[in-house]
Design an enzyme around this catalytic site. Structure first.
Site, short mmCIF file in Angstrom:
data_model
loop_
_atom_site.label_atom_id
_atom_site.label_comp_id
_atom_site.label_asym_id
_atom_site.label_seq_id
_atom_site.Cartn_x
_atom_site.Cartn_y
_atom_site.Cartn_z
N PHE A 156 0.84 -1.23 -0.18
CA PHE A 156 0.11 -0.06 0.02
C PHE A 156 0.95 1.15 0.01
CE2 PHE A 156 -3.02 3.10 2.38
CZ PHE A 156 -4.01 2.82 1.33
N SER A 165 2.64 12.83 6.48
CA SER A 165 1.62 13.21 7.06
C SER A 165 0.75 14.29 5.80
CB SER A 165 1.65 13.99 8.11
OG SER A 165 2.81 13.34 9.31
N GLU A 451 1.61 5.82 9.64
CA GLU A 451 0.15 6.04 9.32
C GLU A 451 -0.20 7.35 9.99
OE1 GLU A 451 -1.92 4.26 7.77
OE2 GLU A 451 -0.61 2.53 7.43
#
Length: 619
Positions: A156, A165, A451
């Site tokens: 991914f 970010s 993430e």
């Protein structure tokens, strides 16, 4: 919920061995088996038992003590273990749909054993696979069986070298060519290279790649995801126009091959666009079911919320493991005592309990919260895959985004500090690698940054709260969030007028007391933030400047120049004195041995079904 019976608990949970810990178990005020059954439920306990038994009974998962695997062998073994987990079908697809918590249980059980295995499995099946299932359409369903049988292996790819970010600023482009009905995928330079992508380094054959979508005429429609083949599944050699490689050894999780990829005018079919949030007709017309571009962008990145929710659970597992090790050690490690002849377990000392018991409590609280969060996220995802575009669904999406953005920092930082406290509480024995606390610390560490960097994510949560407060102060609609997590802001003025009062020390232990204090603190911090931002705005600053003009920054680099050693001694590509961040990083990555070569073991693996036995004989 009905109380579990002692018989049910005994059948699911075997007796623990006797020994020095038995004295503490005998003094417990409850039956540990019954509490485990109450908290987990019979179905999840059975699933856990089947997963742990499958791992323990398979020689491929035997622990190797006494020597350290090379980076190449570590990744080879992790890949084979991931393949074995998929072959064993420890969890059926229908079970995942019926009970979403079973997905979380499988991932956390694998992580309890080895986070490299859990991450590789998670990235391939649930992140890559679910992205295709959720973000694509019927034309992409043919890939799902290939994912399950590992005919293809996935990753991914969102993050780039210069943008993590700030996903909106991603620079990989996908220009549509109506003459050939293809997208042209391109990385303008190394700063736009996909980077840190798990599974991409050596083993991924396909990637979900995020890029800025352009239609004829040069109009950009923002970030979209594409299913892209990056390697030949039979040879693992890169596809034409794709430069793909491994970024090298990390502080931990080295069974996962994190990699980078650059695309040089790579042509992919129009159908490669995962078209749930937007599509392009053969003629080049862009169509989308979303009227609001912000909603479409949020929906396109919805997989990140899933990843963040899973990271919360991963962090909880790391904290559970650390406190399990430290408290069992503390209950059996004896030091000092009332007489020279009698030593007592260090758990008997208040200082040791003050250090460890708060993290034990945090493990229980965060464990319950992480399951609640995941179930609500699953409900939201089911709504997205349907036709629900109502107001409540949109509000639920915003609330869940704020919750995962706040809870990932809370859980990962709590685990980080808790693991360190557990390491120190075990003294020198905690520093011994075989006792796993060092691995837990290193493997939990990236939970704080991937993430979404924790500090940046917290700003998204605060932005959500500030927005709600602004509506409240302007006399807007009553605050009534779908999950009820922010409804207390309806009483914002009254809460700020409250003063702490508690008639007795015992009364302070009631759960309503810290909850009221927390609500007051949130309201107070929101009020202070609003006042500070408004003050900056009155000074003529923009919203960005108003939020940013509060740090001693102009002198920072010069102060570092005073204390930093020469580059040769500092030995950090991203910290060199010339400030050429990405140039130095690219040079360092290319210097990694075999960075662009395929895995040395792949030819043997693809040609022989006896590869597992061959590997075991060499370990």
């Amino acid at each position: 919920m009905a109380a579990p019976s002692e018989g049910d608990a005994a059948s699911l949970l075997p007796d623990l061995p006797g020994g020095p810990l038995q004295a503490y178990r005998a003094r417990a005020s409850f039956c540990w088996k019954e509490l485990a059954l109450f908290l987990e439920g019979e179905d999840m306990l059975r699933l856990k038992k089947s997963i742990f038994s499958a791992l323990e009974d398979d020689p491929l998962f035997a622990r190797s003590r006494g020597h350290e695997l090379s980076l190449e062998k570590h990744r080879e073994l992790t890949f084979l273990r991931c393949k074995r987990v998929l072959e064993r079908a420890l969890l059926r697809v229908e079970d995942m749909v019926r009970n979403p918590l079973s997905v979380l249980t499988l991932i956390t059980c694998l992580g309890t054993y080895d986070w490299s295995l859990a991450q590789k499995f998670l990235l391939h099946l649930l992140v890559f696979g679910f992205a295709i299932y959720k973000s694509g359409s019927e034309r992409h369903l043919e890939y799902l069986p290939k994912i399950l049988n590992m005919e293809i292996f996935g990753c991914f790819a969102v993050t780039e070298v210069s943008h993590g970010s700030n996903a909106k600023a991603i620079r990989t482009t996908a220009h549509y060519d109506p003459a050939t009905e293809e997208f042209i995928l391109h990385s303008p330079d190394f700063e736009a290279a996909k980077f840190w992508v798990g599974n991409m380094g050596k083993t991924a054959t396909h990637a979900v790649v995020f890029a800025q979508l352009y239609t004829p005429g040069g109009r950009c429609h923002g970030l979209h995801s594409f299913l892209v083949q990056i390697r030949n599944p039979k040879t693992l050699l890169p596809m034409p126009g794709v430069m793909v490689g491994d970024i090298g050894k990390k502080l931990g999780l080295n069974g996962v091959d994190n990699g980078f990829a650059m695309f040089h005018k790579v042509r992919i079919p129009r159908q490669a666009l995962l078209n749930q949030t937007g599509d392009v007709t053969p003629e080049g017309t862009y169509v989308t079911p979303f009227k609001d571009a912000k909603q479409r962008f949020g929906a396109s990145l919805n997989n990140l919320s899933i990843g963040r929710a899973i990271i919360v659970a991963m962090s909880v597992v790391n904290l559970k493991l650390a406190v399990s090790i430290a408290l069992r050690f503390s209950a059996t490690r004896r030091q000092f005592g009332p007489t020279d002849e009698e030593e007592v377990p260090v758990l008997e000392y208040q200082m040791q309990r003050w250090r460890l018991l708060p993290y034990l409590a945090a493990a229980y609280a965060l464990d319950h919260f992480s399951k609640w969060l995941f179930l609500n996220l699953a409900e939201f995802q089911q709504g997205l895959m349907g036709t629900d575009r109502g107001t409540r669904q949109a509000e639920l999406g915003r609330e869940i985004h704020a919750l995962v953005s706040g809870s990932k920092p809370l859980a990962s930082w709590t685990a980080q500090r808790g693991i360190q406290e557990c390491r120190e509480a075990c003294g020198g024995h905690g520093y011994l690698a075989v006792n796993r606390l060092g691995d837990l610390r290193n493997e939990n560490d990236p939970n704080c940054t991937y993430e979404g960097d924790n500090n940046v994510l917290l700003q998204q949560t605060s932005g959500y709260l500030l927005g709600l407060l602004e509506l409240r102060l302007q006399g807007g609609a009553r605050l009534d969030s779908p999950l009820g997590t922010v409804d207390f802001l309806e009483a914002y003025p009254d809460i700020l007028d409250q003063r702490f009062s508690c008639p007795s020390v015992a009364g302070c232990s009631e759960s309503s007391v810290p909850l009221a204090a927390y609500e007051w603190l949130v309201c107070y911090l929101l009020r202070e933030s609003v006042q500070k931002v408004n003050q900056e705005k009155r000074s003529g600053n923009s919203d960005f400047e108003a939020r940013n003009n509060s740090q001693l920054k102009d002198d920072a680099v010069a102060l570092v120049d005073v204390i930093a050693p020469p580059d040769f001694i500092l030995d950090s590509p991203i910290g060199r004195a010339d400030g050429e961040l990405y140039k130095n990083l690219w040079t360092a990555v290319l210097q990694e041995s075999q960075v662009l070569e395929r895995a040395s073991w792949w030819a043997e693996f693809s040609a022989s079904k006896t590869h597992v036995e061959s590997l075991k004989s060499r370990l």
